[in-house]
Design a protein around this motif. Structure first.
Motif, PDB file in Angstrom:
ATOM      1  N   GLY A 161       0.729  -1.023   0.084  1.00  0.00           N
ATOM      2  CA  GLY A 161      -0.096   0.155  -0.195  1.00  0.00           C
ATOM      3  C   GLY A 161       0.687   1.211  -0.002  1.00  0.00           C
ATOM      4  O   GLY A 161       0.525   2.220  -0.774  1.00  0.00           O
ATOM      5  N   ARG A 202       2.867  -7.730   0.488  1.00  0.00           N
ATOM      6  CA  ARG A 202       1.640  -7.600   0.874  1.00  0.00           C
ATOM      7  C   ARG A 202       1.332  -8.569   1.699  1.00  0.00           C
ATOM      8  O   ARG A 202       1.059  -9.864   1.347  1.00  0.00           O
ATOM      9  CB  ARG A 202       0.645  -7.417  -0.372  1.00  0.00           C
ATOM     10  CG  ARG A 202      -0.789  -7.165  -0.359  1.00  0.00           C
ATOM     11  CD  ARG A 202      -1.402  -6.873  -1.655  1.00  0.00           C
ATOM     12  NE  ARG A 202      -1.784  -8.021  -2.223  1.00  0.00           N
ATOM     13  CZ  ARG A 202      -2.766  -8.876  -2.124  1.00  0.00           C
ATOM     14  NH1 ARG A 202      -3.753  -8.567  -1.263  1.00  0.00           N
ATOM     15  NH2 ARG A 202      -2.881  -9.692  -2.906  1.00  0.00           N
ATOM     16  N   PHE A 206      -4.930  -4.398   5.318  1.00  0.00           N
ATOM     17  CA  PHE A 206      -4.967  -3.060   4.700  1.00  0.00           C
ATOM     18  C   PHE A 206      -4.170  -2.155   5.498  1.00  0.00           C
ATOM     19  O   PHE A 206      -3.213  -1.415   5.127  1.00  0.00           O
ATOM     20  CB  PHE A 206      -6.177  -2.459   4.371  1.00  0.00           C
ATOM     21  CG  PHE A 206      -6.368  -1.212   3.676  1.00  0.00           C
ATOM     22  CD1 PHE A 206      -6.114  -0.839   2.465  1.00  0.00           C
ATOM     23  CD2 PHE A 206      -6.702   0.006   4.660  1.00  0.00           C
ATOM     24  CE1 PHE A 206      -5.967   0.057   1.886  1.00  0.00           C
ATOM     25  CE2 PHE A 206      -6.423   1.477   4.013  1.00  0.00           C
ATOM     26  CZ  PHE A 206      -6.104   1.404   2.664  1.00  0.00           C
ATOM     27  N   ASP A 209      -0.539  -2.874   4.979  1.00  0.00           N
ATOM     28  CA  ASP A 209       0.383  -2.992   3.967  1.00  0.00           C
ATOM     29  C   ASP A 209       0.347  -1.218   3.504  1.00  0.00           C
ATOM     30  O   ASP A 209       1.417  -1.069   2.736  1.00  0.00           O
ATOM     31  CB  ASP A 209      -0.790  -3.435   2.667  1.00  0.00           C
ATOM     32  CG  ASP A 209      -0.473  -5.119   3.006  1.00  0.00           C
ATOM     33  OD1 ASP A 209       0.460  -5.536   3.410  1.00  0.00           O
ATOM     34  OD2 ASP A 209      -1.482  -5.580   2.523  1.00  0.00           O
ATOM     35  N   SER A 210      -0.423  -0.500   4.020  1.00  0.00           N
ATOM     36  CA  SER A 210      -0.489   0.918   3.632  1.00  0.00           C
ATOM     37  C   SER A 210       0.320   1.810   4.812  1.00  0.00           C
ATOM     38  O   SER A 210       0.153   2.898   4.425  1.00  0.00           O
ATOM     39  CB  SER A 210      -1.991   1.403   3.618  1.00  0.00           C
ATOM     40  OG  SER A 210      -2.768   1.330   4.838  1.00  0.00           O
ATOM     41  N   PRO A 372     -10.967  -3.609   0.417  1.00  0.00           N
ATOM     42  CA  PRO A 372     -10.082  -4.071   1.630  1.00  0.00           C
ATOM     43  C   PRO A 372      -9.677  -2.900   2.637  1.00  0.00           C
ATOM     44  O   PRO A 372      -9.615  -3.118   3.639  1.00  0.00           O
ATOM     45  CB  PRO A 372      -8.752  -4.438   0.727  1.00  0.00           C
ATOM     46  CG  PRO A 372      -9.311  -4.705  -0.511  1.00  0.00           C
ATOM     47  CD  PRO A 372     -10.416  -3.874  -0.921  1.00  0.00           C
ATOM     48  N   SER A 373     -10.115  -1.645   2.112  1.00  0.00           N
ATOM     49  CA  SER A 373      -9.556  -0.608   2.968  1.00  0.00           C
ATOM     50  C   SER A 373     -10.566  -0.351   3.984  1.00  0.00           C
ATOM     51  O   SER A 373     -10.289   0.085   4.951  1.00  0.00           O
ATOM     52  CB  SER A 373      -9.772   0.898   1.873  1.00  0.00           C
ATOM     53  OG  SER A 373     -10.959   0.983   1.390  1.00  0.00           O
ATOM     54  N   SER A 378      -7.948  -8.858   2.743  1.00  0.00           N
ATOM     55  CA  SER A 378      -7.975  -8.523   0.900  1.00  0.00           C
ATOM     56  C   SER A 378      -9.003  -9.678   0.570  1.00  0.00           C
ATOM     57  O   SER A 378      -9.104  -9.589  -1.023  1.00  0.00           O
ATOM     58  CB  SER A 378      -6.496  -8.735   0.475  1.00  0.00           C
ATOM     59  OG  SER A 378      -6.075 -10.220   0.966  1.00  0.00           O
TER      60      SER A 378
END
Length: 423
Positions: A161, A202, A206, A209-210, A372-373, A378
């Motif tokens: 992310g 990943r 979320f 990953d972000s 996913p956010s 995911s």
């Protein structure tokens, strides 16, 4: 328990003739209703178990099970420092504790990453490369680019992310900007340094990953101006659920000036919400099973009323009340058992093949069904648990047998004289 002639009569009644089509329709409605209710219950329980398993797995797969933090000490300047200076000694003592899988000193910092004119707030974790390689979800992610072996010196690893936000990939350079930089006569100037990207991963969660960036431990100490210090010591356990057993053993060797922060402390709200949702969904879907099994009662009541003449003849031939009761109990129980078997098969197949089913639903809806956010995972997970299947089977069969008793007792207590009076 059931005689051959009782099974034969029950089977004959279930196979209603065309002139008795209403009974046959009610039989099929009852069977289909129970099958769909059991299917819905098992499918929901499987998705529920999958959610919890995946949620916990992604948490403990990329995060420590226990973080050992300093209680704080006063420096010569009168400031409170919450870093560990004897982190290697603490880590060595913790490694010897029974139930501990791995231990790693860590430097943690909240900074800004910048590349290609884009910015993103990130969390930097400074760890030794050999310790990063032991983090399951990072070393074996869902997707990756580059290799962890290249994470040496002044290179970094990014969550997918973060890489997407910044528009970078392996080999590109990312500037790490910390507002707590060098103190000068004109104030504090931000600390800025560019690092090449060696690895992109990943994990499927979320918010990891972000947000997550890994940096070699020694480089993180230099960047955050923490020479010879670590923010915390992260501990992974053989069994993450055994915190109550392991924490006292860790406390006995960690020292007096530290405290513990576990993965359950950090995610207790999520876990409690999942547990509450589990209980509510089970109760709601149990009501569906109850409603479906009540169709058996209505169908048997119609069957008893339609077969009043037959009951009177059978009683005059010498059949006892117990025999008649067992005949009609077999009719209702057979519907419940058949519906439960079909529902269990459908529910298990749904849980096993949930990925292609979900792909089809996503395709039919034009995509975007799963974000996913907002859901942090995911994909839609499903996990078949023996206990969940057994609970659905026991609930369905128990209710099916219970609702059968009333119409079966009514048939058994029917007076044969009254049944044949107008024949």
């Amino acid at each position: 328990m059931f005689q051959r002639h009782e099974r034969m009569i029950a089977w004959r009644y279930l196979r209603a003739r065309r002139s008795e089509g209403g009974i046959s329709v009610m039989t099929w409605i009852s069977l289909v209703g129970i099958a769909l209710a059991v299917f819905a219950l098992i499918a929901t329980l499987a998705v529920r178990s999958g959610f919890r398993y995946e949620f916990v797995d992604t948490i403990i797969g990329a995060n420590p099970h226990v973080s050992v933090l300093s209680s704080g000490r006063v420096t010569e300047q009168g400031l409170v420092a919450r870093s560990l200076t004897d982190y290697d000694e603490v880590a060595a003592r913790l490694r010897d504790v029974d139930g501990v899988a791995r231990v790693a000193p860590v430097v943690v910092g909240e900074v800004m990453a910048s590349a290609n004119g884009r910015n993103a707030g990130v969390q930097v974790l400074g760890m030794r490369p050999e310790d990063i390689a032991q983090v399951p979800r990072v070393s074996e992610p869902e997707e990756s680019a580059g290799t962890l072996a290249d994470l040496t010196g002044e290179s970094i690893a990014l969550g997918a992310g973060v890489a997407r936000k910044l528009g970078v990939t392996v080999g590109d350079r990312v500037r790490i900007i910390s507002p707590d930089g060098v103190r000068t006569a004109f104030g504090t100037s931000p600390r800025v340094k560019a690092y090449p990207v060696a690895y992109v991963f990943r994990v499927g969660r979320f918010d990891i990953d972000s947000l997550r960036v890994y940096m070699p431990f020694e480089e993180a100490q230099v960047y955050f101006n923490l020479p010879g210090q670590a923010e915390e010591v992260q501990v992974a356990l053989d069994d993450p659920e055994a915190l109550d057993e392991v924490i006292p053993r860790l406390a006995a060797v960690a020292g007096d000036d530290v405290y513990f922060w576990t993965w359950q402390d950090a995610n207790g709200g999520y876990l409690q919400a999942l547990q509450m949702e589990d209980n509510v969904m089970f109760i709601i879907l149990s009501l569906l099973v109850i409603i479906a099994t009540l169709n058996i009662t209505s169908g048997l009541v119609m069957l008893v009323k339609n077969k009043g003449r037959d009951i009177g003849i059978l009683r005059t031939m010498g059949l006892t009340e117990g025999t008649v009761l067992r005949v009609f109990f077999l009719c209702g129980a057979s519907i419940g058992v058949a519906g439960t078997v079909v529902g269990v098969a459908m529910g298990c197949l749904f849980a096993i093949y949930i990925d292609p089913i979900f792909d089809f639903v996503n395709w039919a809806a034009g995509g975007g069904v799963w974000d996913p956010s907002t859901r942090l995972l995911s994909s839609l997970p499903a996990r078949l648990e023996v206990a969940d299947v057994l609970s659905a089977v026991i609930l369905s069969l128990t209710l099916s047998f219970l609702v059968t008793i009333f119409p079966a007792r009514r048939a058994a207590r029917m007076n044969p004289v009254e049944a044949l009076r107008y024949e």
